[in-house]
Design an enzyme around this catalytic site. Structure first.
Site, PDB file in Angstrom:
ATOM      1  N   GLN A 188       7.967  -9.280   7.611  1.00 45.32           N
ATOM      2  CA  GLN A 188       9.312  -9.020   7.054  1.00 45.32           C
ATOM      3  C   GLN A 188       9.821  -7.668   7.727  1.00 45.32           C
ATOM      4  OE1 GLN A 188       7.068  -8.369   3.351  1.00 45.32           O
ATOM      5  NE2 GLN A 188       8.074  -6.483   3.093  1.00 45.32           N
ATOM      6  N   GLN A 238      15.234  -8.807  -3.517  1.00 49.32           N
ATOM      7  CA  GLN A 238      13.993  -9.285  -3.238  1.00 49.32           C
ATOM      8  C   GLN A 238      13.309  -9.755  -4.726  1.00 49.32           C
ATOM      9  OE1 GLN A 238      10.456  -7.359  -0.974  1.00 49.32           O
ATOM     10  NE2 GLN A 238       9.982  -7.150  -3.245  1.00 49.32           N
ATOM     11  N   HIS A 282       3.940   1.951  -8.206  1.00 48.10           N
ATOM     12  CA  HIS A 282       3.096   0.769  -8.107  1.00 48.10           C
ATOM     13  C   HIS A 282       2.094   0.761  -9.268  1.00 48.10           C
ATOM     14  CE1 HIS A 282       4.036   1.695  -3.591  1.00 48.10           C
ATOM     15  NE2 HIS A 282       4.211   0.057  -3.875  1.00 48.10           N
ATOM     16  N   GLY A 302       0.869  -1.234  -0.096  1.00 48.46           N
ATOM     17  CA  GLY A 302       0.048  -0.100  -0.231  1.00 48.46           C
ATOM     18  C   GLY A 302       0.875   1.242  -0.148  1.00 48.46           C
ATOM     19  N   LEU A 325       0.442   3.664  -2.171  1.00 47.86           N
ATOM     20  CA  LEU A 325       0.756   3.623  -3.414  1.00 47.86           C
ATOM     21  C   LEU A 325       1.350   4.856  -4.136  1.00 47.86           C
ATOM     22  CD1 LEU A 325      -2.206   1.437  -4.922  1.00 47.86           C
ATOM     23  CD2 LEU A 325       0.082   0.716  -3.765  1.00 47.86           C
ATOM     24  N   LYS A 364      13.355  -2.036  -8.180  1.00 44.89           N
ATOM     25  CA  LYS A 364      14.074  -1.257  -7.376  1.00 44.89           C
ATOM     26  C   LYS A 364      14.536  -2.390  -6.107  1.00 44.89           C
ATOM     27  CE  LYS A 364      11.958   1.257  -3.852  1.00 44.89           C
ATOM     28  NZ  LYS A 364      12.877   1.020  -2.859  1.00 44.89           N
ATOM     29  N   ASP A 365      13.706  -3.108  -5.682  1.00 42.91           N
ATOM     30  CA  ASP A 365      13.898  -4.293  -4.633  1.00 42.91           C
ATOM     31  C   ASP A 365      14.727  -5.383  -5.513  1.00 42.91           C
ATOM     32  OD1 ASP A 365      12.634  -3.020  -2.195  1.00 42.91           O
ATOM     33  OD2 ASP A 365      11.108  -3.007  -3.765  1.00 42.91           O
TER      34      ASP A 365
END
Length: 282
Positions: free
Chosen positions: A57, A151, A33, A27, A29, A147-148
């Site tokens: 996390q 991950q 996103h 969220g 956003l 960007k991540d």
């Protein structure tokens, strides 16, 4: 757009759908996103987005309690864009009706380096919730942002090892005009810090310049760390790694044109920012 809060209702809404495209979020956003959701719509139908701030996390001294919960504003943004068919916004009780004693732990060589070194349980929390969300949504494709970067790699490897029938798509990092990577945590920055924040991206660009000049990995990392520290940042890492597995490249691999990625994590005031930049020595 339909907003659903429980898993059974979500499954009822998606019954018979075989081309679901999924975008998991926490969220708060922003444009990046919404771009993920637009990409999802190009690769599947219907599009499902989720909003869930996942306690697993967050570390003990991180920002779980103050992480912005902006469901109404987020839903309004999605309604305006008209890319999302179902918004899944479960409560914590819905996602974790009992203590989540079963967890998904990535291997140490990927999950305990870089972000995983400074946030030891982060990727276990990410993998556990993503696997659970995949179980709820049953997507054919899922979209994550570059960007991540780490991950994205962790999720891809988890999907491959569990042989999940989900294609993981990567969206390029979305940036502000001054180069700062869009992030929900940017709103924590003061006006002065916001003006300084693009320095993390400029440092990555300079790492690439020094790579092209023939400097060694160690020299590049040391210079970038020193420069960011001198600018007032508290650096966790400025690292040059292989794109394939995030391991350190040898000088021979660098010269041979191994695809690399520079990754950065540093605190500006109380706000921790991450960024990355892919590169290859010409």
């Amino acid at each position: 757009m339909k907003v659903v809060h429980n898993i059974q209702e979500l499954r009822d809404q998606l019954q018979g759908q075989t081309r679901v495209a999924f975008v998991p979020t926490m969220g708060n956003l922003h444009r990046a996103h919404l771009d993920l959701m637009k990409m999802a719509r190009q690769h599947g139908d219907p599009v499902v987005a989720s909003i869930f701030v996942n306690r697993l996390q967050f570390g003990p001294n991180e920002d779980f309690d103050r992480y912005p919960r902006t469901l109404q504003d987020d839903a309004a943004k999605m309604e305006q864009e008209r890319d999302v068919y179902v918004l899944f916004a479960p409560s914590e009780r819905e996602m974790y009706p009992e203590p989540q004693s079963f967890r998904v732990s990535p291997p140490d060589h990927l999950g305990r380096i870089l972000e995983g070194h400074f946030r030891p349980d982060f990727f276990e929390g990410v993998c556990t919730v993503v696997l659970k969300l995949f179980s709820c949504v049953q997507p054919r494709v899922a979209v994550f942002g570059k960007k991540d970067y780490q991950q994205l790699m962790v999720v891809r490897q988890m999907v491959r090892q569990f042989q999940l029938p989900v294609e993981i798509l990567a969206h390029e990092t979305v940036r502000e005009e001054d180069g700062l990577a869009m992030s929900s945590r940017n709103r924590y920055l003061s006006p002065e810090e916001r003006a300084q924040a693009p320095q993390i991206y400029y440092a990555l660009q300079e790492m690439n310049e020094r790579l092209q000049q023939g400097q060694s990995r160690e020299e590049i990392e040391a210079y970038a760390t020193r420069k960011m520290t001198d600018l007032g940042w508290k650096v966790d890492y400025m690292a040059l790694r292989r794109q394939s597995d995030l391991l350190e490249p040898t000088e021979e691999q660098i010269v041979a044109g191994e695809p690399l990625v520079a990754l950065a994590a540093a605190k500006l005031g109380a706000t921790r920012l991450i960024d990355n930049l892919e590169m290859v020595k010409a």
